[in-house]
Design a protein around this motif. Structure first.
Motif, short mmCIF file in Angstrom:
data_model
loop_
_atom_site.label_atom_id
_atom_site.label_comp_id
_atom_site.label_asym_id
_atom_site.label_seq_id
_atom_site.Cartn_x
_atom_site.Cartn_y
_atom_site.Cartn_z
N THR A 199 0.88 -1.33 0.12
CA THR A 199 0.26 0.04 -0.03
C THR A 199 0.92 1.22 0.07
O THR A 199 0.47 2.18 -0.65
CB THR A 199 -0.85 -0.07 1.38
OG1 THR A 199 -1.96 -1.13 1.14
CG2 THR A 199 -1.84 1.30 1.28
N LEU A 200 2.06 1.06 0.72
CA LEU A 200 2.73 2.35 0.91
C LEU A 200 3.58 2.58 -0.58
O LEU A 200 3.62 3.73 -0.84
CB LEU A 200 3.82 2.23 1.94
CG LEU A 200 4.62 3.24 2.43
CD1 LEU A 200 3.98 4.53 2.72
CD2 LEU A 200 5.67 3.02 3.44
N VAL A 201 3.96 1.56 -1.25
CA VAL A 201 4.65 1.74 -2.37
C VAL A 201 3.68 2.31 -3.18
O VAL A 201 4.14 3.00 -4.26
CB VAL A 201 5.09 0.18 -2.91
CG1 VAL A 201 5.50 0.31 -4.31
CG2 VAL A 201 6.44 -0.20 -2.00
N THR A 202 2.47 1.73 -3.46
CA THR A 202 1.43 2.43 -4.36
C THR A 202 1.31 3.98 -4.10
O THR A 202 1.09 4.67 -4.95
CB THR A 202 0.18 1.54 -4.19
OG1 THR A 202 0.42 0.18 -4.30
CG2 THR A 202 -0.95 2.00 -5.19
N ILE A 203 0.97 4.28 -2.63
CA ILE A 203 0.87 5.55 -2.55
C ILE A 203 2.02 6.37 -2.71
O ILE A 203 1.86 7.51 -3.46
CB ILE A 203 0.52 5.77 -0.79
CG1 ILE A 203 -0.81 4.94 -0.61
CG2 ILE A 203 0.65 7.15 -0.37
CD1 ILE A 203 -1.21 5.16 1.04
N ILE A 204 3.10 6.07 -2.43
CA ILE A 204 4.44 6.70 -2.94
C ILE A 204 4.51 6.87 -4.52
O ILE A 204 4.76 8.09 -5.03
CB ILE A 204 5.68 5.77 -2.46
CG1 ILE A 204 5.75 6.26 -1.11
CG2 ILE A 204 7.01 6.65 -3.28
CD1 ILE A 204 6.68 5.48 -0.32
N GLY A 205 4.02 5.84 -5.40
CA GLY A 205 3.88 5.96 -6.61
C GLY A 205 3.18 6.84 -7.22
O GLY A 205 3.44 7.69 -7.93
N VAL A 206 1.93 7.06 -6.65
CA VAL A 206 0.84 8.00 -6.98
C VAL A 206 1.45 9.36 -6.44
O VAL A 206 1.14 10.34 -7.58
CB VAL A 206 -0.40 7.60 -6.47
CG1 VAL A 206 -1.68 8.82 -6.67
CG2 VAL A 206 -0.96 6.41 -6.97
N ILE A 207 1.88 9.54 -5.36
CA ILE A 207 2.43 10.85 -4.98
C ILE A 207 3.46 11.36 -5.91
O ILE A 207 3.39 12.60 -6.49
CB ILE A 207 3.15 10.74 -3.56
CG1 ILE A 207 2.06 10.67 -2.50
CG2 ILE A 207 3.83 12.07 -3.15
CD1 ILE A 207 2.60 10.22 -1.02
N ILE A 208 4.44 10.53 -6.38
CA ILE A 208 5.40 11.02 -7.28
C ILE A 208 4.74 11.56 -8.74
O ILE A 208 5.09 12.36 -9.33
CB ILE A 208 6.47 9.70 -7.52
CG1 ILE A 208 7.23 9.48 -6.32
CG2 ILE A 208 7.29 9.99 -8.61
CD1 ILE A 208 8.16 8.21 -6.38
N SER A 209 3.85 10.75 -9.05
CA SER A 209 2.87 10.95 -10.27
C SER A 209 2.21 12.23 -10.22
O SER A 209 2.44 13.08 -10.99
CB SER A 209 1.99 9.77 -10.76
OG SER A 209 1.45 10.21 -12.01
N VAL A 210 1.55 12.33 -9.12
CA VAL A 210 0.91 13.72 -8.89
C VAL A 210 1.76 15.00 -8.74
O VAL A 210 1.65 16.00 -9.37
CB VAL A 210 -0.14 13.59 -7.60
CG1 VAL A 210 -0.81 15.08 -7.47
CG2 VAL A 210 -1.15 12.53 -7.79
N ALA A 211 3.05 14.45 -7.98
CA ALA A 211 3.93 15.83 -7.76
C ALA A 211 4.41 16.24 -9.29
O ALA A 211 4.59 17.13 -9.40
CB ALA A 211 5.06 15.18 -6.97
N MET A 212 4.60 15.09 -10.16
CA MET A 212 5.07 15.33 -11.45
C MET A 212 4.19 16.19 -12.35
O MET A 212 4.74 17.26 -12.83
CB MET A 212 5.64 14.20 -12.06
CG MET A 212 6.27 14.51 -13.33
SD MET A 212 6.56 13.03 -14.61
CE MET A 212 4.64 12.65 -15.08
#
Length: 863
Positions: free
Chosen positions: A19-32
């Motif tokens: 779950t944390l890995v998925t959240i981090i991935g989405v955070i990176i995408s949104v941040a980009m």
């Protein structure tokens, strides 16, 4: 909340790591996405403020209007502010010590103009009527004429005119330098009217005054009464709202009121996203569409991988739900609900991360911008409602697209399929069959690695897809940035020096001594002496590039090319020859006349408005070019009975050399070649010029002028060069910042995918170790898997990237023309990086699982 959603939340909590890995991935995408929209908004804001700082805040100017026309413009519904402006003319500046600036240039503004144009007072106040004036501080610092507040000036203001032998008159403005021949001024002031002014203030030199302008700008106040005296003024308009229709509206207003000319602040309007150049608009929109598509695809790939792996892992969980009566829609919605929860947590954090990251980046960049380039404004973090809403919508759309396929897949999972894992793992002999060549060439470890990939095609495809997307992102954005920079450089003048000094060797006997004295001035950092000899040659039609044939006047199968033989001093020639890869001894050989041809030209097509880069001639090293002399008065061409050998071909120009344009060739030679060719008849065709780079160009110019040397002409182009460098630097900040983001998202994507995939394969690895695979063999197997991943990704990624590069190239062709090129450096970086990143990700993941207990892992059900 229904039971399925509750179970989904429980599953997310139980599998904290995934779950944390998925959240981090989405955070990176949104941040980009947020960083890109914020960077774009901030960049446009900076460009607007810089344009306003340079030339003022206005949008449209109606030239030479009368009182009735002014009232019509003022009452127009689109007009927000109306400024009256008038170039009143030139007056002699008595006592000026600058031979190239003998005038005061009197400009008038209405009161609104002092607010909309960049006028910075050093002391005193602004003028309040037509009898008051503010002067430039450069009158005293550069012209050595002391003027103070309170002084009374009587100025005969008139027009700069040049009258030729036929009696034709030409009027000049501030864009044109002083018309001189040798030491004599050949222009004159006409239509002079005497004005009385009181000096009420001193201002800093205005930014729109070019360094070679012949008059020091002074400003007075005007109002409608000037229309009765001088007949007309310029009406400068600030619009209520900047929109695309402003061009047609302004031209229609001008037509309805018989206004002869209307112009626009094109530079500022461009940063508002409007332009009257349809080709430019098509170029910008097509490039924007391509690059935004690449961003969205990259974001979808990152988040999709996370959810695809999640569904793969949750297969048994979803099968269990199916066995107790869960419907297809409930299983599908459980994945959508998972995406909703992930988005609810990730999007706000991603927005803050993107904005915060840009804030820190701008703080760092501003120190460099202000210190190195002297930009008068700084990058400010610009957060607009459109950029935030846009980032949120793109992020939500991305999450929805990313969950859609996994959700459909989840809805089809049955209890039996989940238990047997038939959806993910194929164990038929045909499916996992490998070539005998693999085992014989690379060993059993390579064969097992390849079988592992074939056995679980779902995860294999997800990983390869991640790598392909990363390759496409990196190469597409790299090519996009290179295209933008190339387009920008083509549209600029290509100035690569601060000061140009010219002299005729026929009129100055001690040119070398004089230039050497100038070279040693304290602020000069670099210099290059150039002797230019103008000649001609005849070129066969077959050697003329196809795109230039129609523009060249071809007679008897040949066209006349004008040659500029440019002789560089010994130091500059050696540096240039080394730069382009030519042995300098070939250029200085006294027995041969040879030179380096700059065979690439750039120009703007007069019909289409396109900026074009192309080859100027078809030739090769070792060929001979016949040298002809041309009488520029009669046009007669005479042979010199000498030929020049082509020692090298290049597209690089030395300091001070401009593109020759259509029908011209720049040929770089040594001073010895110039000396061999020059005779009495050619002496008038020979010009000697010195090009300088200086830490303080204005001070250096003043020091040169203080030498009181006649027959010199000086052009200080520092201001123009600085603007070009600012544009290139700002573009580089935008684009290379974008590349950093894309690279980061690509690496995160790969690490996320491979790390999660390795974690899901713990039981597989434990099984291999349990049957006797050694640590060395295990590492060898992982290495081969990495190679297979990389090769497969490159096999798909490179052709796709080339296709997108070509689309970007075609997009720029609406406004520019230059040959398509392959970015070999970027391809090399990509090729190496794929294997380094994949290998690093695999080793990192393996290092985390290699200490696991075999028995415990084999019994494990969840990560």
């Amino acid at each position: 909340m229904n039971i399925v959603n509750k179970l989904t939340i429980r599953h997310l909590k139980q599998n904290k790591r995934r779950t944390l890995v998925t959240i981090i991935g989405v955070i990176i995408s949104v941040a980009m996405v947020t960083a890109v929209t914020t960077l774009g908004a901030s960049f446009l804001d900076l460009a607007k403020r810089q344009a306003i700082s340079n030339d003022g805040e206005w949008h449209v100017v109606y030239e030479d209007v009368n009182l009735e026309q002014v009232e019509a413009i003022k009452s127009d519904e689109e007009t927000k502010k109306l400024i009256l402006s008038s170039d009143l003319g030139y007056a002699p500046l008595e006592g000026s010590q600058n031979a190239y600036k003998p005038y005061l240039f009197v400009k008038g503004f209405s009161s609104e103009g002092f607010e909309q144009f960049p006028i910075e007072l050093s002391e005193g106040r602004l003028p309040e009527n037509e009898n008051e004036i503010i002067i430039s501080d450069s009158i005293e610092s550069n012209g050595k004429v002391p003027l103070n507040i309170g002084d009374q000036l009587t100025l005969p203001v008139g027009d700069r005119m040049l009258v030729d032998e036929a009696g034709n008159q030409t009027k000049f403005d501030q864009q044109t330098d002083l018309q001189m021949m040798e030491e004599e001024i050949i222009e004159e002031l006409q239509n002079q009217e005497t004005h009385q002014y009181t000096v009420v203030g001193v201002m800093k030199r205005v930014s729109w005054e070019l360094n070679w302008a012949p008059g020091y700008t002074v400003i007075t106040s005007i109002d409608k009464s000037v229309l009765d005296e001088n007949g007309s003024v310029n009406a400068v308009v600030v619009l209520e709202k900047v929109k695309k229709s402003l061009f047609k509206h302004a031209e229609q207003l001008a037509k309805e009121n018989d206004i002869s000319k209307v112009d626009f602040n094109s530079e500022l309007l461009r940063y508002y996203g409007v332009s009257d150049d349809d080709n430019l608009n098509r170029t910008l929109y097509s490039l924007l569409a391509i690059i935004m598509s690449v961003i969205i695809i990259g974001s979808v790939a990152l988040i999709y991988n996370a959810f695809a792996i999640s569904v793969s892992e949750r297969a048994r969980h979803l099968g269990m739900l199916s066995s107790v009566g869960a419907t297809k829609s409930q299983k599908r919605n459980s994945v959508f609900f998972e995406g909703f929860i992930i988005g609810l947590i990730s999007i706000p954090i991603g927005l803050l991360s993107g904005i915060g990251g840009m804030g820190v980046t701008f703080w760092f960049i501003n120190q460099f911008l202000e210190g190195a380039l002297g930009v008068s404004v700084s990058l400010e973090l610009t957060i607009t409602a459109y950029s935030i809403i846009g980032a949120c919508l793109v992020s939500m759309l991305t999450i929805f697209i990313s969950t859609f396929i996994p959700a459909r897949k989840a809805s089809k999972i049955t209890a039996i399929d989940a238990i047997r894992q038939t959806a993910d793992i194929k164990l038929t002999g045909k499916t996992v069959k490998t070539s005998k060549f693999i085992r014989r060439m690379f060993g059993v470890e390579a064969e097992i690695g390849l079988k592992n990939l074939k056995r679980n095609k779902g995860r294999y495809r997800v990983t390869v897809f991640s790598l392909v997307i990363s390759i496409v992102l990196f190469l597409s954005v790299s090519f996009f940035t290179d295209s933008l920079k190339k387009s920008l450089l083509l549209s600029q003048d290509g100035i690569n020096y601060d000061i140009q000094i010219g002299a005729s060797e026929a009129s100055i006997s001690n040119v070398e001594v004089l230039f050497e004295n100038i070279r040693t001035l304290p602020d000069v950092t670099n210099s290059s002496t150039m002797r230019r000899l103008d000649l001609a040659t005849l070129v066969e039609k077959e050697k003329i590039p196809d795109e230039l044939v129609e523009t060249m006047g071809i007679e008897d199968g040949k066209a006349t090319y004008y040659l500029s033989l440019i002789g560089l001093d010994e130091k500059s020639l050696k540096e240039y020859a080394d730069q382009v890869g030519v042995d300098v001894s070939r250029l200085t050989d006294a027995n041969h006349i040879s030179g380096i041809i700059v065979d690439t030209i750039s120009y703007q097509d007069g019909k289409t408005g396109k900026f074009i880069e192309t080859k100027s001639i078809k030739t090769s090293v070792g060929e001979k070019v016949e040298l002809l002399s041309q009488d520029f008065d009669t046009g007669e061409i005479m042979p010199l009975e000498k030929h020049l050998e082509v020692a090298g071909l290049t597209d690089q120009l030395p300091m001070g050399v401009y593109s020759s344009g259509v029908g011209g060739l720049n040929i770089i030679v040594s001073d010895q070649v110039i000396d061999q060719l020059v005779n009495e008849k050619l002496a008038d065709n020979l010009q000697t010029e010195l090009f300088l780079m200086s830490d303080d160009p204005l001070k250096t110019q003043q020091e040169i002028e203080d030498m009181k040397e006649t027959n010199l002409y000086i052009y200080n182009v520092y201001q123009s060069r600085q603007r070009e460098e600012q544009l290139v630097m700002l573009l580089s900040i935008f684009t290379y910042g974008f590349i950093v983001l894309i690279t980061a998202i690509s690496i995160a994507n790969i690490f996320n995918t491979i790390s999660t995939s390795i974690s899901l394969r713990k039981r597989e690895f434990a099984m291999l170790k349990s049957v006797g695979m050694t640590a060395k063999g295990f590492n060898k197997m992982i290495s081969y898997e990495s190679i297979f991943y990389g090769l497969k990704a490159l096999l798909y990624g490179l052709p796709i990237s080339m296709g997108i590069m070509f689309l970007i190239y075609k997009g720029t062709m609406n406004s520019f023309t230059y040959p398509f090129w392959i970015p070999w450096l970027s391809l090399g970086i990509c090729f190496v990086s794929v294997f380094v990143i994949v290998g690093s990700a695999m080793l990192y993941s393996i290092a985390k699982v290699k200490k696991d207990n075999i028995i415990e892992v084999l019994r494990q059900e969840n990560i």
